[in-house]
Design a protein around this motif. Structure first.
Motif, PDB file in Angstrom:
ATOM      1  N   TYR A 277       0.858  -1.195   0.000  1.00 40.63           N
ATOM      2  CA  TYR A 277       0.000   0.000   0.000  1.00 40.63           C
ATOM      3  C   TYR A 277       0.889   1.239   0.000  1.00 40.63           C
ATOM      4  O   TYR A 277       2.106   1.154   0.249  1.00 40.63           O
ATOM      5  CB  TYR A 277      -0.951   0.021   1.210  1.00 40.63           C
TER       6      TYR A 277
ATOM      7  N   PRO B 223      -2.810  -0.087  -3.371  1.00 38.73           N
ATOM      8  CA  PRO B 223      -3.912   0.575  -2.656  1.00 38.73           C
ATOM      9  C   PRO B 223      -3.446   1.844  -1.934  1.00 38.73           C
ATOM     10  O   PRO B 223      -2.389   1.864  -1.314  1.00 38.73           O
ATOM     11  CB  PRO B 223      -4.362  -0.487  -1.640  1.00 38.73           C
TER      12      PRO B 223
ATOM     13  N   VAL C 166      -3.745   4.371   1.036  1.00 37.85           N
ATOM     14  CA  VAL C 166      -4.190   4.444   2.432  1.00 37.85           C
ATOM     15  C   VAL C 166      -3.990   5.879   2.892  1.00 37.85           C
ATOM     16  O   VAL C 166      -2.896   6.432   2.739  1.00 37.85           O
ATOM     17  CB  VAL C 166      -3.393   3.481   3.327  1.00 37.85           C
TER      18      VAL C 166
ATOM     19  N   GLY D 176      -8.009   2.559  -0.940  1.00 37.77           N
ATOM     20  CA  GLY D 176      -8.137   1.248  -0.318  1.00 37.77           C
ATOM     21  C   GLY D 176      -8.650   1.399   1.096  1.00 37.77           C
ATOM     22  O   GLY D 176      -9.525   0.660   1.552  1.00 37.77           O
TER      23      GLY D 176
END
Lengths: 362, 362
Positions: free
Chosen positions: A146, A170, A172, A190
């Motif tokens: 991430y 993703p 974050v 995400g």
């Protein structure tokens, strides 16, 4: 001051909308004919369930949270998320990217190193966090589990003006200090997390919005309370949630809905911030500390050229009902936090006070 | 009912003292001339600091907490402590003793197995947790890092009537459902923890009282928020604490102090419990479910011989302003939780209602 209440420019916990406080006060001994305070309700009762579901639905509607994403009401603040994110998302890749643009993003990075290999994708530390790195400056690892960043830096008065593009990695994001301040495209993230005490509710509630598919991969030794999959399965009630904070959040969300949602909030916040930044750009006494292109709409940081005068300003402002304008100890100067609940009248009062102070001291 | 408020027998969150709610209501928009709600205060402000320190001092005085022990105001409930205790205390020995006397002590045991070798020192599971093992039944490991038990079992209506003697092995106790119900000798414990939502404050606050010397030995991968040493060093403010809950706790502690402290509370709780148990012992319709020598003074569990009649009782009682008397789904029957804030009048009203119901159904 308005009535006996002051304008509170605290970075958090911070002001709540007056109509929210008035409703909470009216219902404090007896919520909606239930014969009890919300503080006394079993979290499994139908009364509290209606409060809980209402807050979930209103938040989903305001932020247009897609069906792919869960909303969790947790405890422990953003700092608990600093561990919970890597415990759950570090996964087999075992490495993650962090952008360091202030105090909290750096703390998140330090905490995550307990659980995997963390890379600094970008850092503004070299220039005292006065700017936000541009997309092309981000050193992205395409195999990272991430990419983590903090959307608004309360201490340094900067805010990301774009959403990083990280391909399949993703996103974050710590949105503790600007969530609900304008519309966002939740589907691009995400996971979003935010301590409630700046823009949502009293301290003690953490809102997490995450893509459901990212849960279920926690390390085996993850505390059960820090496992997103457990919290999703339990509907945020694996144990007793922070009921009062959730109730106040619901009232805040109703207030936001009534005034026109996040588009209207964005307009108001833009106006409030412009009022102060326009003044700072013209001032001969005060100057803003963040680079103009990175300026936060939530935390306006500024100073004079004289530390003693800064202290005098904060003190005299407090005496005039404009409280908590002293900057964070890491940077000094002044900071006006003007979250959603700060009315335009409060910002006008501050601008006028600054103008009077300037006349006296220039 | 008293006024428009009902008697709420919920196992938690549960009733708060009416004078506490009235004070909170009065100060909700403007605490003590500060011009803001406690919900809006910076946790670093002098106003909130006075609230925080006052709650700490009152709790220390009421429980006579010795100087060897720290008081922490944390988040995450007892369930977070289920992990935090072993993460911090398992240490080099790597093993701990657990007494299983109900649902929560069993959950604590299951969680701790992630972090070390846990032994069942005693279990009442074989008799549906209707009793508390005696001292001589405890299988103690003299080399264990700690001995864990739950002082009061809300679901099963049992309460430890003695403090286990474990020699040099630190006692760790979950007191979520009976803390502040009577005096305790804090010095005998290594660590006490309690979710606030039964006997102290609204949900969202966890009180931990621990011997200072036990902190500082956390596993290296312990989340920073779950490290007692970090929380001690930060004075429970490593991040923003649950300020509103701490404020209400302070009001509850003042209420306890004013009425005569924990000795008086013990007397009142003894009277309230005796009123119900004496009635149950005479009743031809209802019977208590816990063994008499293990009966809880906080949660009185009882039933009739007929499940449908149990359901009818809980329903009719709720209609009469006596709410949340349905037993936990794991055991059925009825449960009257009569924590500190439940007045004698509420217990009398319940006893009278039970007597009327008995007359109609025997």
């Amino acid at each position: 001051m308005f009535g006996e209440r002051i304008y509170n420019f605290s970075a958090g916990p911070s002001m709540l909308p007056l109509p929210v406080l008035e409703q909470a006060q009216e219902s404090l001994l007896n919520w909606n004919g239930s014969g009890m305070s919300v503080m006394e309700m079993s979290h499994r009762s139908s009364s509290f369930d209606s409060i809980f579901q209402d807050a979930q639905e209103k938040l989903r509607a305001l932020l247009r949270v897609p069906d792919t994403h869960e909303i969790l009401f947790l405890q422990g603040g953003a700092t608990t998320q600093f561990a919970m994110v890597p415990l759950n998302l570090m996964g087999e890749a075992g490495r993650a990217d962090y952008a360091l643009t202030g105090n909290f993003s750096t703390k998140a990075y330090e905490e995550a190193q307990k659980y995997g290999a963390c890379s600094v994708a970008a850092s503004s530390a070299g220039e005292n966090h006065t700017y936000i790195p541009a997309q092309e400056e981000l050193q992205l690892d395409g195999g990272a589990s991430y990419f983590h960043y903090c959307a608004n830096n309360t201490i340094y008065g900067t805010e990301w003006q774009y959403v990083p593009e990280t391909g399949a990695v993703p996103l974050v994001c710590d949105m503790s200090s600007n969530i609900l301040s304008r519309p966002i495209d939740v589907g691009r993230y995400g996971l979003i997390y935010a301590g409630a005490q700046k823009n949502m509710a009293p301290a003690g509630l953490t809102v997490v919005i995450l893509r459901r598919a990212l849960a279920g991969h926690a390390r085996k030794d993850t505390p059960v309370m820090l496992d997103y999959a457990v919290q999703i399965k339990g509907g945020s009630m694996y144990n007793t949630p922070p009921c009062w904070c959730i109730y106040i959040l619901g009232l805040v969300l109703q207030w936001l809905t009534d005034l026109g949602g996040l588009e209207e909030m964005e307009r108001r916040n833009g106006e409030k911030a412009a009022l102060l930044y326009d003044y700072l750009d013209e001032s001969r006494l005060f100057h803003g500390t963040a680079r103009p292109e990175a300026r936060s709409r939530m935390n306006v940081t500024f100073r004079t050229a004289d530390k003693d005068l800064d202290a005098q300003f904060a003190k005299e402002a407090a005496a005039a009902g404009l409280s908590n304008l002293k900057g964070h100890r890491l940077v000094g100067g002044m900071r006006a936090s003007i979250y959603n609940a700060m009315p335009m009248e409060g910002v006008l009062a501050l601008r006028d006070f600054m103008a009077r102070f300037e006349k006296e001291h220039i």
